[in-house]
Design an enzyme around this catalytic site. Structure first.
Site, PDB file in Angstrom:
ATOM      1  N   CYS A   1      -3.536   3.935   9.414  1.00 32.62           N
ATOM      2  CA  CYS A   1      -2.318   3.373   9.994  1.00 32.62           C
ATOM      3  C   CYS A   1      -1.682   4.279  11.045  1.00 32.62           C
ATOM      4  O   CYS A   1      -0.508   4.125  11.372  1.00 32.62           O
ATOM      5  CB  CYS A   1      -1.306   3.070   8.888  1.00 32.62           C
ATOM      6  SG  CYS A   1      -1.928   1.919   7.627  1.00 32.62           S
TER       7      CYS A   1
ATOM      8  N   CYS B   1       7.531   4.155   5.849  1.00 30.42           N
ATOM      9  CA  CYS B   1       6.655   3.901   4.704  1.00 30.42           C
ATOM     10  C   CYS B   1       7.392   3.307   3.512  1.00 30.42           C
ATOM     11  O   CYS B   1       6.771   2.757   2.609  1.00 30.42           O
ATOM     12  CB  CYS B   1       5.950   5.185   4.288  1.00 30.42           C
ATOM     13  SG  CYS B   1       7.086   6.467   3.723  1.00 30.42           S
TER      14      CYS B   1
ATOM     15  N   CYS C   1      -1.042   8.303   7.313  1.00 33.83           N
ATOM     16  CA  CYS C   1      -2.358   7.975   6.784  1.00 33.83           C
ATOM     17  C   CYS C   1      -3.297   7.597   7.928  1.00 33.83           C
ATOM     18  O   CYS C   1      -2.881   6.984   8.912  1.00 33.83           O
ATOM     19  CB  CYS C   1      -2.251   6.816   5.793  1.00 33.83           C
ATOM     20  SG  CYS C   1      -1.416   7.240   4.250  1.00 33.83           S
TER      21      CYS C   1
ATOM     22  N   CYS D   1       0.835  -1.207   0.000  1.00 36.13           N
ATOM     23  CA  CYS D   1       0.000   0.000   0.000  1.00 36.13           C
ATOM     24  C   CYS D   1       0.871   1.259   0.000  1.00 36.13           C
ATOM     25  O   CYS D   1       0.609   2.205  -0.745  1.00 36.13           O
ATOM     26  CB  CYS D   1      -0.923  -0.010   1.222  1.00 36.13           C
ATOM     27  SG  CYS D   1      -2.103   1.367   1.258  1.00 36.13           S
ATOM     28  N   CYS D   2       1.902   1.259   0.839  1.00 36.63           N
ATOM     29  CA  CYS D   2       2.823   2.401   0.885  1.00 36.63           C
ATOM     30  C   CYS D   2       3.535   2.598  -0.455  1.00 36.63           C
ATOM     31  O   CYS D   2       3.741   3.724  -0.899  1.00 36.63           O
ATOM     32  CB  CYS D   2       3.852   2.207   1.995  1.00 36.63           C
ATOM     33  SG  CYS D   2       3.215   2.421   3.680  1.00 36.63           S
TER      34      CYS D   2
END
Length: 237
Positions: free
Chosen positions: A200, A223, A197, A116-117
């Protein structure tokens, strides 16, 4: 000159300079080339952004909107840029086609936070940094982990990464913000000393590491946009 040697020489050259002086020289360093500031507009970001505004308001500032940030961060970004008169803030978002292909439901962070990062932050940043020889970060050694031994200048893939606040303490940051009457991110007052984010990021207790609320409960505290020995840093050092 090889980038690693250039970074080491600049770290030695500027080891006794204060952060604004280091920043000013880095922006004019022809050996590094064009430089951008990468800012999360997070808890401490306003310090470097203010220094930059005092030197050159037209310096490119790259802000990665992962599309999973707190709404307060998006509002704060606009307010700070306007207050400081920054004229080249580049709001970068993930590639739309890549999102549809790899995270159409927006749940990738639940089962693969590294992926995702990469999708929402690392890849957009790499595209945004094309054409720049260096980039400025607000990282500090006091954050611990992979940052504890961070130099002022370091080789980062094909660029030089510049860390003017590397040796700053939490108190120095707070004092600077107070001295210059700078706006604080509203989530700081709610117990968020480090802000990323929304899915998280959680608050951190006063006796915890400032980044304890990032990816809480996971073996991950970065990240992935920062590198050591050519490898992306995503876990604790």
């Amino acid at each position: 000159m090889p980038l690693k040697e250039l970074a080491e020489r600049r770290s030695i050259l500027h080891r006794k300079n204060d952060a604004p002086t280091l920043l000013r020289h880095a922006l004019d360093d022809m050996s590094i080339g064009p430089v951008a500031m990468v800012s999360s507009f997070g808890a401490d970001s306003v310090v470097l952004l203010h220094m930059l505004s005092e030197i050159d308001k037209s310096t490119p500032v790259i802000f990665i909107d992962t599309e999973m940030l707190f709404e307060a961060t998006l509002t704060y970004q606009r307010e700070v840029a306007d207050t400081l008169g920054l004229t080249d803030v580049r709001v970068i978002k993930p590639n739309r086609a890549a999102l549809l292909e790899r995270d159409v439901d927006g749940i990738l962070h639940h089962f693969d936070p590294d992926a995702c990062c990469a999708l929402r932050k690392t890849e957009p940043l790499e595209r945004a940094l094309e054409g720049f020889g260096g980039w400025i970060t607000g990282r500090k050694r006091v954050h611990g982990g992979a940052r504890a031994a961070m130099p002022l200048f370091e080789k980062n893939e094909r660029r030089i990464k510049i860390n003017p606040l590397a040796n700053w303490t939490t108190q120095q940051v707070a004092d600077y913000i107070t001295q210059h009457d700078l706006p604080r991110h509203p989530l700081v007052a709610q117990g968020f000393p480090s802000i990323g984010c929304q899915p998280c990021t959680t608050p951190a207790e006063a006796d915890e590491d400032p980044r304890a609320g990032r990816w809480r409960g996971q073996t991950k505290d970065e990240c992935g946009i920062h590198f050591a020995d050519g490898k992306a840093i995503r876990g604790a050092a």
